[in-house]
Design an enzyme around this catalytic site. Structure first.
Site, PDB file in Angstrom:
ATOM      1  N   PHE A  89       0.129  -4.316  -0.348  1.00 24.12           N
ATOM      2  CA  PHE A  89       0.981  -3.121  -0.313  1.00 24.12           C
ATOM      3  C   PHE A  89       0.227  -1.909  -0.840  1.00 24.12           C
ATOM      4  CE2 PHE A  89       4.075  -0.223  -2.120  1.00 24.12           C
ATOM      5  CZ  PHE A  89       5.106  -0.215  -1.203  1.00 24.12           C
ATOM      6  N   LYS A  92      -1.967  -0.247  -4.672  1.00 26.89           N
ATOM      7  CA  LYS A  92      -2.359  -0.401  -6.068  1.00 26.89           C
ATOM      8  C   LYS A  92      -1.137  -0.382  -6.976  1.00 26.89           C
ATOM      9  CE  LYS A  92      -6.950   1.637  -5.535  1.00 26.89           C
ATOM     10  NZ  LYS A  92      -7.899   2.687  -5.972  1.00 26.89           N
ATOM     11  N   VAL A  93      -1.257  -1.091  -8.096  1.00 23.36           N
ATOM     12  CA  VAL A  93      -0.192  -1.138  -9.097  1.00 23.36           C
ATOM     13  C   VAL A  93      -0.728  -0.507 -10.385  1.00 23.36           C
ATOM     14  CG1 VAL A  93       1.407  -2.581 -10.383  1.00 23.36           C
ATOM     15  CG2 VAL A  93       0.696  -3.255  -8.073  1.00 23.36           C
ATOM     16  N   GLY A 139      -2.877  -5.102  -4.274  1.00 27.20           N
ATOM     17  CA  GLY A 139      -2.375  -6.062  -3.298  1.00 27.20           C
ATOM     18  C   GLY A 139      -2.351  -5.471  -1.907  1.00 27.20           C
ATOM     19  N   LYS A 161       4.078   0.611  -8.304  1.00 26.17           N
ATOM     20  CA  LYS A 161       3.330   0.165  -7.131  1.00 26.17           C
ATOM     21  C   LYS A 161       3.344   1.249  -6.066  1.00 26.17           C
ATOM     22  CE  LYS A 161       4.748  -3.614  -4.962  1.00 26.17           C
ATOM     23  NZ  LYS A 161       4.865  -5.050  -4.627  1.00 26.17           N
ATOM     24  N   ASP A 209       6.512 -15.793   0.428  1.00 21.57           N
ATOM     25  CA  ASP A 209       5.166 -15.553  -0.098  1.00 21.57           C
ATOM     26  C   ASP A 209       5.061 -16.077  -1.529  1.00 21.57           C
ATOM     27  OD1 ASP A 209       2.547 -14.754   0.057  1.00 21.57           O
ATOM     28  OD2 ASP A 209       2.939 -12.660  -0.439  1.00 21.57           O
ATOM     29  N   GLY A 223      -3.464  -3.889 -10.931  1.00 22.45           N
ATOM     30  CA  GLY A 223      -3.467  -4.843  -9.835  1.00 22.45           C
ATOM     31  C   GLY A 223      -3.598  -4.141  -8.497  1.00 22.45           C
TER      32      GLY A 223
END
Length: 832
Positions: free
Chosen positions: A532, A534-535, A530, A549, A645, A528
């Site tokens: 913030f 990469k995960v 986002g 993360k 959120d 993933g």
């Protein structure tokens, strides 16, 4: 005879040459299709790609080209919005051969850009030294526009912005500079440079309260342009200047105060020079007072506009008498910010008759202190008119530049005083704040030094203790206790990797451990991406799967979210919240380690992937799990916690499809006991954002309720909350689904995979609770506990329906009582 013919021929040639010269002398529009090597025909005009060789337009830096195929039908400019020029450093367009006054328009349409989050884009624009924008966020401005428009008044500008300016170009050169904010980026889809024809902004403007203002030397920004009482007018319906005229009802204090009227008679301009002021379409419709016989003669038609403080404004009012063919039939007053701008106004007299287009300009500086501009029209009873009425056909508001600046940066404090009103005052405040800051930092430094010294002394007998104290260890309410961490290596022997903080924040991983878990951040392990960072999927502590993360070390926003995430999760534990295993803060890295959720996000199981669709029961259970997590957040702490959120990508599913809330980087503590809200900057995701929170910047737990209502409709309809490829009335899921729900026809738009596989009564109840969550007024929305109770009741309805024969469907609801559901809810809360 021959000489006469020759003479006439020469005369015709001379006339043609003069006409040709005049045509060539007439300034032309320059239309730029950003991020494209092709030219396109849009609204009857040719837009040249900025990658096409052009002697009039040059680009100093290529930036990055972005494109999409996802847009379709969002506006007449849709072909332009498929590409964009993206920049992370300063980028200049230089346009030659322009002289005089021009409309400069920037077309901005956010779409998904690889490696960039358009919601976080921030940039400025400077043209010929005049600052037009500063730290401008396109998605945020679109959200603001959404929040201010009524549901019935959504128009084509809903998912793109056109920022319009009127500028003087004196030296034949126009330099447009795009400047990204720190650690951010910007983008542009198209640039439109249109010459101002006629005497559109010449001379001076009368000031409200007396006096005049010359417009010479002022840059202007179009803040509002309304077709009062009529439909939206598209740019191709204003062929000379290509302006867009919005409908006005969303800006009215009371829409019913004025009734629309239309006259298809031939309308002409009162003055020959006014032909470019507005298209005749504006003057064919109007809004007049709907009740002219009220006893209270102070009754007005009122419009309210949010404006930028510290600027002056020109208000242009358009009039055309469509009904009366003699004077003294309609006489009224104009008020701007509660001050009389004009009285004894008889449009028939001012314009010189019926069906004559006429306009008035007024200059106002009162709004610089208010941040709000009011325009009101009401009867002038002192004039002795035959009726008490007022009329308006169109309205425009222009912001005037100050000291070469049109960008709104500085804000006023709660007392309404400007931060730049007194430079000396600001200086002394700054000096005082600096001294106080130094004192506070010194105190903190002494405290940290003493704390570290004491901790080292207490642990002096242990060689493997951590050599120092990290501020992050204080999260969770206490100091850290360091201990040696033993992890088995591949040969079965124990290997020492570092220290761990035994706090509520979990284990403190070393960077070496993280590198081992992620194979040095192997891109193949990314699950993933986002805002913030990469995960990655990794394995920690003897093969335990984890979601790791990793933040961008240069991201200031990432640091804030990193700290908030640890602070929140260090005091949160619930089976419907994703657990924080630990973190790593080493060598400028910011890394969070969570429990691994095998089935990913709820959204991935609804649409946009090849995963099998969820059943109605699974969707209900996922919504219930998320609701339980949010209910715990809102009630589990002294002041409660607001997630801020809530969306389907932040609802994760484990291997058993149990839903858990994730991503607390934007979360805030709820209001203190004596307060009703938390005043804070607006944060959230486009499409889920509570419009009341956006308007007032007052955060409450009901903001989460609104976002969760959008999640409920997303779960049942299985489509994106914002989809610009759909027809205008379907682009926004919340509005579209809400319309069907209010007609009690939600079943017509549900996910086709659910057809025939759900209990109709459960869907009906589900739609009702989703509708309540999306109430305009936060106070009218239910609490998360009430939402949870109803969702569990919906699940009970569906389960009973599954266990019954089709012949008994009608008696499903009576087969169990709400008391049983409530008892079940109570038991589950105790278990949590």
């Amino acid at each position: 005879m021959m000489g006469k013919v020759i003479g006439e021929g020469v005369l015709i040639v001379l006339i043609l040459m003069i006409v040709s010269e005049n045509v060539e002398a007439q300034p032309k529009s320059i239309l730029i299709n950003c991020g494209s090597n092709a030219s396109v025909n849009v609204d009857g005009r040719r837009w040249i790609g900025d990658m096409v060789v052009n002697n009039n337009v040059t680009l100093n830096s290529p930036g990055v080209v972005a494109s999409t195929d996802a847009l379709s039908g969002s506006s007449i400019y849709e072909p332009l919005y498929r590409t964009a020029r993206v920049f992370t450093a300063s980028l200049n367009y230089t346009i030659r051969g322009v002289q005089g006054k021009y409309f400069v328009r920037f077309h901005l349409c956010p779409f998904e850009i690889v490696d960039h989050n358009v919601n976080e884009s921030s940039f400025g624009v400077v043209v010929n030294g005049m600052k037009l924008l500063s730290e401008f966020n396109v998605a945020g401005k679109i959200s603001e526009k959404n929040a201010n428009l009524q549901n019935s008044e959504r128009n084509s500008s809903l998912f793109f912005l056109v920022k319009e300016y009127i500028l003087d170009v004196d030296d034949g050169l126009l330099v447009i500079e795009f400047v990204p904010s720190r650690n951010s980026f910007g983008f542009a889809n198209a640039i439109e440079i249109v010459p101002v024809v006629g005497e559109l902004f010449d001379g001076s403007v009368g000031k409200v309260g007396g006096g005049n203002l010359s417009l010479a030397g002022h840059g202007m920004e179009t803040m509002y342009r309304l077709n009062v009482g009529g439909p939206e007018i598209q740019s191709n319906e204003d062929p000379d200047l290509r302006r867009i005229w919005e409908v006005d009802s969303s800006y009215m204090i009371t829409e019913n105060a004025g009734v629309g009227m239309k006259n298809s008679s031939n309308i002409t301009y009162a003055l020959v020079n006014d032909t470019s002021v507005a298209p005749l379409l504006v003057y064919e419709t109007a809004r007049a007072m709907s009740n002219t016989e009220v006893l209270d003669k102070r009754f007005n038609m009122s419009w309210k506009f949010e404006v930028d403080p510290d600027f002056d404004y020109v208000v242009r009012l358009h009039f055309c008498e469509l009904m009366y063919d003699k004077s003294n039939e309609r006489v009224f007053r104009i008020y701007i910010n509660n001050r009389t701008a004009a009285d004894n106004l008889d449009v028939f007299v001012r314009a010189g008759g019926k069906n004559k287009a006429y306009h008035l300009d007024h200059y106002d500086s009162a709004s610089m202190r208010m941040g709000m501009l009011w325009v009101q029209l009401g009867p002038d009873t002192a004039a002795g008119a035959a009726g008490t009425d007022a009329l308006l056909n169109g309205l425009e508001i222009f912001k005037l530049s100050r000291n070469g600046n049109l960008a709104y940066v500085e804000r006023y404090n709660s007392a309404g005083n400007s931060g730049s009103k007194s430079k000396s005052k600001v200086l002394w405040i700054g000096v005082g704040a600096g001294i106080a800051s130094v004192a506070i930092i010194a105190c903190i430094g002494v405290f940290v030094f003493c704390f570290c010294k004491r901790r080292r002394k207490e642990s002096s007998d242990t060689k493997n203790n951590s050599p120092g104290w990290l501020p992050i260890f204080l999260y969770g309410g206490g100091a850290a206790v360091n201990s040696t961490v033993g992890v088995k290596g591949s040969n079965g022997n124990q290997k020492l990797y570092g220290s761990v903080a035994s706090t509520g924040a979990g284990k403190r991983f070393t960077l070496a451990e993280i590198n081992a878990a992620t194979k040095s951040f192997d891109e193949s392990l990314v699950i993933g991406v986002g805002g913030f960072g990469k995960v990655y999927k990794g394995e920690v502590d003897d093969g335990v799967p984890a979601a790791i993360k990793r933040a961008n070390p240069q991201s200031e926003q990432g640091l804030a979210e990193f700290e908030t995430e640890i602070e929140m999760l260090s005091k949160l534990r619930h089976r419907h919240l994703v657990s924080l295993i630990g973190f790593c803060e080493e060598k400028s890295e910011m890394i969070l380690v969570y429990e691994y959720m095998a089935n990913g996000t709820l959204r991935s199981h609804l649409f946009g992937s090849n995963l099998p669709p969820l059943t109605w029961k699974q969707r209900l259970e996922a919504c219930i799990g998320a609701a339980r997590g949010l209910h715990y957040l809102h009630t589990g702490a002294d002041r409660g916690i607001i997630h801020r959120d809530v969306k389907t990508t932040n609802i994760l599913l484990d291997e058993n499809f149990v839903a858990k809330m994730a991503d607390f980087g934007l979360s805030k503590d709820g209001p203190a006991f004596e307060h009703t809200h938390v005043s804070t900057a607006v944060k959230g995701s486009f499409g889920y954002l509570d419009p009341e929170y956006f308007r007032r910047q007052q955060l409450t737990e009901k903001s989460d309720i609104y976002s969760f209502g959008v999640v409920l409709f997303e779960a049942v309809c299985a489509r994106a909350v914002i989809n610009p490829t759909l027809p205008k009335d379907q682009i926004n899921l919340a509005e579209w689904a809400l319309r069907w729900q209010r007609e009690r026809s939600l079943e017509k738009i549900i996910d086709p995979h659910l057809k025939g596989n759900y209990c109709p009564e459960s869907l009906s109840k589900f739609g009702e609770i989703a509708e309540k969550c999306l109430a305009d007024d936060g106070k009218s929305r239910p609490t998360m506990g009430e939402v949870l109770w109803h969702l569990e009741y919906v699940l009970q309805l569906h389960e009973a329906w599954l266990n019954m024969d089709n012949n008994n469907n009608n008696s499903t609801e009576s087969s169990f009582s709400r008391v049983e559901v409530e008892q079940e809810h109570s038991n589950q809360d105790e278990e949590a």
